[in-house]
Design a protein around this motif. Structure first.
Motif, PDB file in Angstrom:
ATOM      1  N   TRP A   1     -14.900  -7.845   2.926  1.00 61.46           N
ATOM      2  CA  TRP A   1     -14.079  -6.629   2.896  1.00 61.46           C
ATOM      3  C   TRP A   1     -13.659  -6.233   4.304  1.00 61.46           C
ATOM      4  CZ3 TRP A   1     -12.512  -5.313  -1.774  1.00 61.46           C
ATOM      5  CH2 TRP A   1     -13.298  -5.676  -2.872  1.00 61.46           C
ATOM      6  N   MET A   2     -12.419  -5.736   4.422  1.00 62.73           N
ATOM      7  CA  MET A   2     -11.927  -5.267   5.725  1.00 62.73           C
ATOM      8  C   MET A   2     -10.837  -4.230   5.500  1.00 62.73           C
ATOM      9  SD  MET A   2      -9.771  -8.612   6.758  1.00 62.73           S
ATOM     10  CE  MET A   2      -9.064  -9.577   5.441  1.00 62.73           C
ATOM     11  N   TRP A   3     -10.640  -3.382   6.494  1.00 61.31           N
ATOM     12  CA  TRP A   3      -9.573  -2.383   6.460  1.00 61.31           C
ATOM     13  C   TRP A   3      -8.316  -2.972   7.066  1.00 61.31           C
ATOM     14  CZ3 TRP A   3      -9.247   2.101   4.004  1.00 61.31           C
ATOM     15  CH2 TRP A   3     -10.426   2.701   3.563  1.00 61.31           C
ATOM     16  N   LEU A   4      -7.193  -2.737   6.378  1.00 58.19           N
ATOM     17  CA  LEU A   4      -5.889  -3.106   6.927  1.00 58.19           C
ATOM     18  C   LEU A   4      -5.126  -1.826   7.232  1.00 58.19           C
ATOM     19  CD1 LEU A   4      -4.414  -5.992   4.736  1.00 58.19           C
ATOM     20  CD2 LEU A   4      -5.230  -6.121   7.074  1.00 58.19           C
ATOM     21  N   TYR A   5      -4.425  -1.811   8.356  1.00 61.02           N
ATOM     22  CA  TYR A   5      -3.613  -0.653   8.741  1.00 61.02           C
ATOM     23  C   TYR A   5      -2.167  -1.109   8.899  1.00 61.02           C
ATOM     24  CZ  TYR A   5      -8.164   1.293   9.735  1.00 61.02           C
ATOM     25  OH  TYR A   5      -9.459   1.727   9.612  1.00 61.02           O
TER      26      TYR A   5
ATOM     27  N   SER B   1      -3.442   2.901   5.274  1.00 63.73           N
ATOM     28  CA  SER B   1      -4.485   1.875   5.340  1.00 63.73           C
ATOM     29  C   SER B   1      -4.936   1.523   3.923  1.00 63.73           C
ATOM     30  CB  SER B   1      -5.671   2.377   6.149  1.00 63.73           C
ATOM     31  OG  SER B   1      -6.221   3.521   5.553  1.00 63.73           O
ATOM     32  N   ARG B   2      -5.540   0.364   3.797  1.00 67.26           N
ATOM     33  CA  ARG B   2      -6.057  -0.076   2.495  1.00 67.26           C
ATOM     34  C   ARG B   2      -7.194  -1.047   2.751  1.00 67.26           C
ATOM     35  NH1 ARG B   2      -2.676  -2.545  -2.668  1.00 67.26           N
ATOM     36  NH2 ARG B   2      -4.493  -2.761  -3.999  1.00 67.26           N
ATOM     37  N   ILE B   3      -8.229  -0.944   1.929  1.00 65.33           N
ATOM     38  CA  ILE B   3      -9.335  -1.882   2.061  1.00 65.33           C
ATOM     39  C   ILE B   3      -8.997  -3.129   1.233  1.00 65.33           C
ATOM     40  CG2 ILE B   3     -10.732  -0.974   0.156  1.00 65.33           C
ATOM     41  CD1 ILE B   3     -13.164  -1.369   2.116  1.00 65.33           C
TER      42      ILE B   3
ATOM     43  N   LYS C   1      -3.981  -8.338  10.479  1.00 63.00           N
ATOM     44  CA  LYS C   1      -5.386  -8.590  10.792  1.00 63.00           C
ATOM     45  C   LYS C   1      -5.791  -9.974  10.294  1.00 63.00           C
ATOM     46  CE  LYS C   1      -9.770  -6.238  10.679  1.00 63.00           C
ATOM     47  NZ  LYS C   1     -10.454  -5.012  10.308  1.00 63.00           N
TER      48      LYS C   1
ATOM     49  N   SER D   1       0.838  -1.198   0.000  1.00 65.88           N
ATOM     50  CA  SER D   1       0.000   0.000   0.000  1.00 65.88           C
ATOM     51  C   SER D   1       0.872   1.246   0.000  1.00 65.88           C
ATOM     52  CB  SER D   1      -0.906   0.003   1.229  1.00 65.88           C
ATOM     53  OG  SER D   1      -1.645   1.204   1.281  1.00 65.88           O
TER      54      SER D   1
END
Ligand SMILES: [Zn+2]
Length: 123
Positions: free
Chosen positions: A96-100, A80-82, A105, A76
């Motif tokens: 779908w989920m957000w990654l930081y 963050s990126r979905i 995760k 990324s």
């Protein structure tokens, strides 16, 4: 444009705002999109031309092992990126989920994902 083309032996056959059809000795062809592209679209087309077919890493990726110790890495440019996980081969939905960055995760299916720094595709 038409005058320039006429001087170089091209003949304009039709013109729309984003489309220019030219002819050289009777052969019709579409203008190269790279000639009209500007900004980030031009950078993307130039990267594709240099051999990088996915400069923004938008294509579907295969999951790796996906364990907590060896999570699937997702590049990324941002903090963050979905991310969408197709949890099962026969799933009818994408989870779908957000990654930081810095926070691996775990998806509901058990696979782990981790955000990593993306390399600049235009260097
Ligand atoms: Zn999943």
């Amino acid at each position: 444009m038409a005058g320039l083309l006429a001087r170089t032996g091209f003949r304009v056959l039709g013109k729309r705002p984003s489309l220019l059809v030219c002819s050289v000795r009777g052969e019709k062809y579409m203008a190269d999109p790279l000639e009209h592209a500007t900004g980030i679209e031009r950078q993307e087309l130039e990267a594709i031309k240099k051999g990088n077919p996915d400069p923004f890493m938008m294509r579907v990726m295969k999951r790796g092992l996906g364990t907590k110790d060896q999570p699937t890495t997702v590049p990324s440019f941002h903090e963050s990126r979905i991310v969408g996980c197709i949890c099962h081969e026969e799933a009818f939905y994408v989870n779908w989920m957000w990654l930081y960055k810095g926070e691996p995760k775990r998806c509901e299916c058990g696979y782990w994902f981790k955000l990593t720094e993306a390399q600049d595709p235009f260097k």
